[in-house]
Design an enzyme around this catalytic site. Structure first.
Site, PDB file in Angstrom:
ATOM      1  N   GLU A 260       0.820  -1.281  -0.116  1.00 35.24           N
ATOM      2  CA  GLU A 260      -0.035  -0.092  -0.218  1.00 35.24           C
ATOM      3  C   GLU A 260       0.673   1.450  -0.111  1.00 35.24           C
ATOM      4  O   GLU A 260       0.319   2.200  -0.732  1.00 35.24           O
ATOM      5  CB  GLU A 260      -0.871  -0.089   1.123  1.00 35.24           C
ATOM      6  CG  GLU A 260      -1.462   1.299   1.439  1.00 35.24           C
ATOM      7  CD  GLU A 260      -2.381   1.192   2.763  1.00 35.24           C
ATOM      8  OE1 GLU A 260      -1.974   0.918   3.909  1.00 35.24           O
ATOM      9  OE2 GLU A 260      -3.455   1.906   2.627  1.00 35.24           O
TER      10      GLU A 260
ATOM     11  N   HIS B 222       1.182   5.723  10.507  1.00 36.17           N
ATOM     12  CA  HIS B 222       0.503   6.473   9.031  1.00 36.17           C
ATOM     13  C   HIS B 222      -0.945   6.946   9.697  1.00 36.17           C
ATOM     14  O   HIS B 222      -1.625   6.515  10.510  1.00 36.17           O
ATOM     15  CB  HIS B 222       0.149   5.246   8.061  1.00 36.17           C
ATOM     16  CG  HIS B 222       1.764   4.735   7.595  1.00 36.17           C
ATOM     17  ND1 HIS B 222       1.946   3.371   7.525  1.00 36.17           N
ATOM     18  CD2 HIS B 222       2.567   5.413   6.791  1.00 36.17           C
ATOM     19  CE1 HIS B 222       3.182   3.442   6.918  1.00 36.17           C
ATOM     20  NE2 HIS B 222       3.410   4.686   6.545  1.00 36.17           N
TER      21      HIS B 222
ATOM     22  N   CYS C 171      -2.329  -2.185   4.416  1.00 35.79           N
ATOM     23  CA  CYS C 171      -1.122  -2.103   3.968  1.00 35.79           C
ATOM     24  C   CYS C 171      -0.991  -3.410   2.872  1.00 35.79           C
ATOM     25  O   CYS C 171       0.070  -3.173   2.274  1.00 35.79           O
ATOM     26  CB  CYS C 171       0.085  -1.951   4.908  1.00 35.79           C
ATOM     27  SG  CYS C 171      -0.692  -1.856   6.505  1.00 35.79           S
TER      28      CYS C 171
HETATM   29  C1  CIR Z   1       7.080   0.260   8.062  1.00 34.54           C
HETATM   30  O1  CIR Z   1       7.179   0.759   9.054  1.00 34.54           O
HETATM   31  O2  CIR Z   1       7.146   1.057   7.019  1.00 34.54           O
HETATM   32  C2  CIR Z   1       6.437  -1.241   7.971  1.00 34.54           C
HETATM   33  N1  CIR Z   1       7.190  -1.948   8.964  1.00 34.54           N
HETATM   34  C3  CIR Z   1       5.096  -1.232   8.230  1.00 34.54           C
HETATM   35  C4  CIR Z   1       4.233  -0.372   7.223  1.00 34.54           C
HETATM   36  C5  CIR Z   1       2.623  -0.642   7.360  1.00 34.54           C
HETATM   37  N2  CIR Z   1       2.015   0.233   6.299  1.00 34.54           N
HETATM   38  C6  CIR Z   1       0.908   0.734   6.396  1.00 34.54           C
HETATM   39  O3  CIR Z   1       0.420   0.594   7.518  1.00 34.54           O
HETATM   40  N3  CIR Z   1       0.270   1.411   5.427  1.00 34.54           N
END
Ligand code: CIR
Length: 256
Positions: free
Chosen positions: A64, A159, A246
């Site tokens: 995402e 986010h 995500c």
């Molecule tokens: C990060 O910190 O980028 C990943 N460990 C988790 C990303 C989650 N993405 C989202 O909520 N869109």
């Protein structure tokens, strides 16, 4: 609808973490849960197209964050975490089959998880990943298509969509301990159950909402508003700060 997903690499144990302490993540369990999630998307009417995992990118399953998909165009992001920038490259050709592609340009950064679309308004979280320069770019890129871009200050959430998501027409599921309700005046707001941390991240597919099974009290609140809910176990990738939005990029098929 098409749901573009991406596999879980073994390197996911080295994912980015902002708010959680690192704990072991079992990649096999994460893969099993992710394929149940994909199955749920199929049952909700999506055709799933999965891009292979890339071991160089521990967070690549969280697809995402690489793009914003709208009816007319898609905007490829420039992820805020340096370790994630290269994830976009494998997404571009597939997304390009469905939409003309626009880009967020350097030095601005933006994660797709910070963008909440409500009709013609894009609410954009000013998180540690998304800068105001990207908000300005979005305004310039998408203004001609009739979109209105609204920056939203964000405190304790990774986010924007960790704190608030769309669950029905003009209706948001919100955790007001993570984001102020100020920018969302005029919309119907459903609060998460205060006992359930990270419950605000839900994925609306058609008229159904997909959410993690870990939040039964919040689920009840949605059902009390006559919203149909389907749940999946997303616990393993939750350790990597991932939720249900995500794991996919949802692309509505355009009418021929
Ligand atoms: C990060 O910190 O980028 C990943 N460990 C988790 C990303 C989650 N993405 C989202 O909520 N869109």
């Amino acid at each position: 609808m098409i749901a573009i997903t991406r596999g879980v690499p073994d390197s996911v144990i080295a994912c980015e973490l902002t708010h959680l302490q690192r704990e072991p993540i079992d990649a096999e369990t994460a893969r099993r849960q992710h394929s149940h999630y994909e199955k749920a998307l199929v049952e909700l009417g999506c055709e799933v197209r999965r891009i292979e995992a890339d071991e160089r990118y521990p967070d690549c399953v969280f697809i995402e964050d690489t793009a914003i998909v709208l009816d007319e165009v898609a905007v490829l992001s420039r992820p805020g975490a340096e370790s994630r920038r290269g994830e976009v490259d494998a997404v571009a050709p597939l997304l390009g089959e469905y939409r003309p592609l626009l880009h967020i340009g350097a030095p601005a950064t933006l994660d797709g998880g910070d963008v909440l679309l409500v009709e013609r308004t894009l609410f954009v979280g000013l998180s540690t990943r998304t800068e105001s320069g990207a908000v300005e770019q979005l305004g310039r890129l998408l203004g001609p298509y009739g979109y209105h871009v609204v920056p939203v200050p964000l405190g304790g959430a990774l986010h924007l969509k960790t704190a608030v998501t769309l669950v029905a027409r003009q209706t948001l599921l919100i955790d007001r301990s993570l984001v102020s309700d100020g920018p969302f005046r005029g919309l119907t707001l459903i609060d998460v159950d205060p006992a359930e941390q990270f419950a605000a991240n839900a994925l609306r597919i058609g008229e159904t909402v997909l959410m993690p099974s870990a939040f039964p009290l919040t689920r009840r609140r949605l059902e009390d508003h006559d919203i149909k809910v389907v749940t999946v176990d997303a616990s393993e990738l939750a350790k990597a700060e991932g939720g249900v939005t995500c794991g996919s990029l949802i692309v509505a098929r355009r009418r021929a």
